[in-house]
Write a protein that holds these residues in place. Structure first.
Motif, short mmCIF file in Angstrom:
data_model
loop_
_atom_site.label_atom_id
_atom_site.label_comp_id
_atom_site.label_asym_id
_atom_site.label_seq_id
_atom_site.Cartn_x
_atom_site.Cartn_y
_atom_site.Cartn_z
N TRP A 91 -27.45 -52.11 -27.25
CA TRP A 91 -27.72 -50.69 -27.03
C TRP A 91 -29.10 -50.32 -27.57
O TRP A 91 -29.69 -51.03 -28.39
CB TRP A 91 -26.64 -49.84 -27.70
N ALA A 92 -29.60 -49.20 -27.11
CA ALA A 92 -30.86 -48.64 -27.60
C ALA A 92 -30.54 -47.65 -28.71
O ALA A 92 -29.90 -46.62 -28.44
CB ALA A 92 -31.61 -47.97 -26.47
N PRO A 93 -30.95 -47.90 -29.94
CA PRO A 93 -30.66 -46.95 -31.02
C PRO A 93 -31.11 -45.52 -30.73
O PRO A 93 -30.36 -44.58 -31.08
CB PRO A 93 -31.42 -47.55 -32.22
N PRO A 94 -32.27 -45.27 -30.08
CA PRO A 94 -32.63 -43.88 -29.80
C PRO A 94 -31.64 -43.17 -28.88
O PRO A 94 -31.45 -41.95 -28.99
CB PRO A 94 -34.01 -43.98 -29.14
N LEU A 95 -30.99 -43.91 -27.99
CA LEU A 95 -29.98 -43.30 -27.12
C LEU A 95 -28.78 -42.85 -27.95
O LEU A 95 -28.31 -41.70 -27.81
CB LEU A 95 -29.53 -44.29 -26.06
N VAL A 96 -28.29 -43.71 -28.82
CA VAL A 96 -27.14 -43.35 -29.65
C VAL A 96 -27.50 -42.18 -30.57
O VAL A 96 -26.68 -41.27 -30.79
CB VAL A 96 -26.67 -44.57 -30.45
N ASP A 97 -28.72 -42.17 -31.06
CA ASP A 97 -29.16 -41.06 -31.91
C ASP A 97 -29.11 -39.74 -31.15
O ASP A 97 -28.66 -38.72 -31.69
CB ASP A 97 -30.59 -41.30 -32.42
N ARG A 98 -29.55 -39.74 -29.90
CA ARG A 98 -29.55 -38.50 -29.13
C ARG A 98 -28.13 -38.05 -28.80
O ARG A 98 -27.83 -36.86 -28.83
CB ARG A 98 -30.36 -38.66 -27.84
N ILE A 99 -27.25 -39.00 -28.49
CA ILE A 99 -25.85 -38.65 -28.24
C ILE A 99 -25.25 -38.00 -29.48
O ILE A 99 -24.60 -36.95 -29.41
CB ILE A 99 -25.05 -39.90 -27.83
N ARG A 100 -25.48 -38.62 -30.63
CA ARG A 100 -24.95 -38.09 -31.89
C ARG A 100 -25.51 -36.70 -32.17
O ARG A 100 -24.77 -35.78 -32.53
CB ARG A 100 -25.31 -39.04 -33.04
N ASP A 101 -26.81 -36.53 -31.99
CA ASP A 101 -27.44 -35.24 -32.30
C ASP A 101 -26.94 -34.13 -31.37
O ASP A 101 -26.70 -33.00 -31.82
CB ASP A 101 -28.96 -35.36 -32.19
N LEU A 102 -26.79 -34.44 -30.08
CA LEU A 102 -26.33 -33.42 -29.14
C LEU A 102 -24.91 -32.98 -29.46
O LEU A 102 -24.56 -31.80 -29.35
CB LEU A 102 -26.41 -33.94 -27.70
N HIS A 103 -24.07 -33.93 -29.88
CA HIS A 103 -22.69 -33.56 -30.23
C HIS A 103 -22.64 -32.78 -31.54
O HIS A 103 -22.00 -31.72 -31.61
CB HIS A 103 -21.84 -34.82 -30.34
N LYS A 104 -23.32 -33.27 -32.57
CA LYS A 104 -23.24 -32.64 -33.88
C LYS A 104 -23.88 -31.25 -33.89
O LYS A 104 -23.47 -30.38 -34.66
CB LYS A 104 -23.89 -33.53 -34.94
N SER A 105 -24.86 -31.04 -33.01
CA SER A 105 -25.50 -29.72 -32.93
C SER A 105 -24.67 -28.72 -32.15
O SER A 105 -24.99 -27.52 -32.13
CB SER A 105 -26.88 -29.84 -32.29
N GLY A 106 -23.62 -29.20 -31.47
CA GLY A 106 -22.79 -28.32 -30.65
C GLY A 106 -23.37 -28.07 -29.27
O GLY A 106 -22.86 -27.22 -28.53
N THR A 107 -24.41 -28.81 -28.90
CA THR A 107 -25.00 -28.66 -27.57
C THR A 107 -24.03 -29.15 -26.50
O THR A 107 -23.95 -28.57 -25.40
CB THR A 107 -26.33 -29.42 -27.48
N VAL A 108 -23.32 -30.22 -26.80
CA VAL A 108 -22.28 -30.76 -25.91
C VAL A 108 -21.08 -31.15 -26.78
O VAL A 108 -21.21 -31.30 -27.99
CB VAL A 108 -22.76 -32.00 -25.12
N GLU A 109 -19.95 -31.31 -26.13
CA GLU A 109 -18.78 -31.88 -26.80
C GLU A 109 -18.51 -33.23 -26.16
O GLU A 109 -18.03 -33.31 -25.03
CB GLU A 109 -17.56 -30.99 -26.63
N VAL A 110 -18.84 -34.29 -26.86
CA VAL A 110 -18.69 -35.64 -26.31
C VAL A 110 -17.23 -36.08 -26.43
O VAL A 110 -16.61 -35.93 -27.49
CB VAL A 110 -19.60 -36.65 -27.03
N ARG A 111 -16.70 -36.61 -25.34
CA ARG A 111 -15.36 -37.22 -25.35
C ARG A 111 -15.47 -38.61 -24.74
O ARG A 111 -16.11 -38.81 -23.72
CB ARG A 111 -14.38 -36.39 -24.52
N TRP A 112 -14.83 -39.56 -25.38
CA TRP A 112 -14.79 -40.91 -24.82
C TRP A 112 -14.01 -40.89 -23.51
O TRP A 112 -12.93 -40.31 -23.43
CB TRP A 112 -14.11 -41.88 -25.78
N CYS A 113 -14.56 -41.53 -22.49
CA CYS A 113 -13.87 -41.67 -21.20
C CYS A 113 -14.19 -43.07 -20.70
O CYS A 113 -15.04 -43.28 -19.83
CB CYS A 113 -14.34 -40.59 -20.23
N THR A 114 -13.49 -44.04 -21.26
CA THR A 114 -13.86 -45.44 -21.14
C THR A 114 -12.64 -46.31 -21.40
O THR A 114 -11.68 -45.88 -22.05
CB THR A 114 -14.98 -45.77 -22.16
N THR A 115 -12.69 -47.54 -20.92
CA THR A 115 -11.61 -48.48 -21.25
C THR A 115 -11.61 -48.83 -22.74
O THR A 115 -10.66 -49.44 -23.23
CB THR A 115 -11.75 -49.77 -20.43
N TRP A 116 -12.65 -48.41 -23.45
CA TRP A 116 -12.70 -48.56 -24.90
C TRP A 116 -11.91 -47.48 -25.63
O TRP A 116 -11.83 -47.50 -26.87
CB TRP A 116 -14.15 -48.53 -25.39
#
Length: 226
Positions: A91-116
């Motif tokens: 994975w690209a660490p900057p991508l994971v950082d942006r996902i984390r930041d968008l969720h923690k800031s309340g900009t989006v609500e991330v939900r897992w939707c994966t076979t994981w």
């Protein structure tokens, strides 16, 4: 969007009755304070005012063979208890950082939707993510997983929330399902290339969609992107 509310964040935005807005944005039917008549505030306005729900796939979206982002990918094993197997994740660490930041800031609500989904806690440890909701918990593959992902997308829209859906395989780019999901202009569908996963331009589009006020023109709000 700011809605006046004198009785706290969970009170009705129409009559101010406290503790009637649920965590998912839905409104419990109730009477106006001091009156016998029910409140006639349309419940649909409340979910639309909440941040979009981002249904996030993993393989081919975050975990990718050549994720790019201007630097070498990070590589580490991640144990799946459901499969009793350790998968190699890239994975690209900057991508994971942006996902984390968008969720923690309340900009989006991330939900897992994966076979994981059954092993999402392992991903959260690997990527230092907060505990995220799961669209489903079943250990499924193939068509069963496909059906559960589609059902999750439909549930988000049926609740009145806006939808961001990123999946390298299941997200439709045309056809009946695509037209159904974008019909109200509340869905952003992104289907990245499996080899590279989400790229900076995808994240820019997601953020622009999330920050726009519901009802205004939104970049990419009613459509899909590769």
């Amino acid at each position: 969007m700011t809605i006046p509310n004198d009785f706290g964040p969970n009170s009705c935005h129409s009559c101010s009755r406290p503790d009637v807005i649920q965590p998912d944005g839905t409104v419990t039917p109730h009477n106006v304070l001091g009156l016998a008549s029910p409140c006639d505030a349309p419940p649909s306005i409340y979910p639309a005012a909440l941040p979009p729900v981002w249904l996030l796939d993993v393989d081919g979206v975050v975990n990718a063979r050549k994720p790019g982002w201007g630097a070498a990918p990070r590589k580490r094993g991640c144990w799946s208890a459901s499969d009793a197997y350790e998968y190699v994740m890239r994975w690209a660490p900057p991508l994971v950082d942006r996902i984390r930041d968008l969720h923690k800031s309340g900009t989006v609500e991330v939900r897992w939707c994966t076979t994981w989904c059954p092993d999402a806690d392992a991903l959260e440890r690997l990527w230092a993510l907060p505990t995220l909701a799961r669209a489903f918990t079943e250990h499924v593959k193939g068509e069963e997983a496909h059906a559960l992902k589609v059902a999750a997308a439909r549930r988000v829209l049926a609740s009145g929330r806006r939808l961001v859906w990123t999946d390298d395989d299941v997200v439709p780019l045309d056809g009946e399902l695509h037209d159904e999901l974008i019909a109200t202009g509340r869905a952003l569908l992104i289907r990245p290339k499996s080899a590279t996963g989400l790229q900076p331009e995808h994240m820019d589009t997601i953020e622009a969609f999330a920050l726009d006020i519901p009802g205004d023109d939104v970049i990419g709000a009613a459509g899909g992107a590769r």
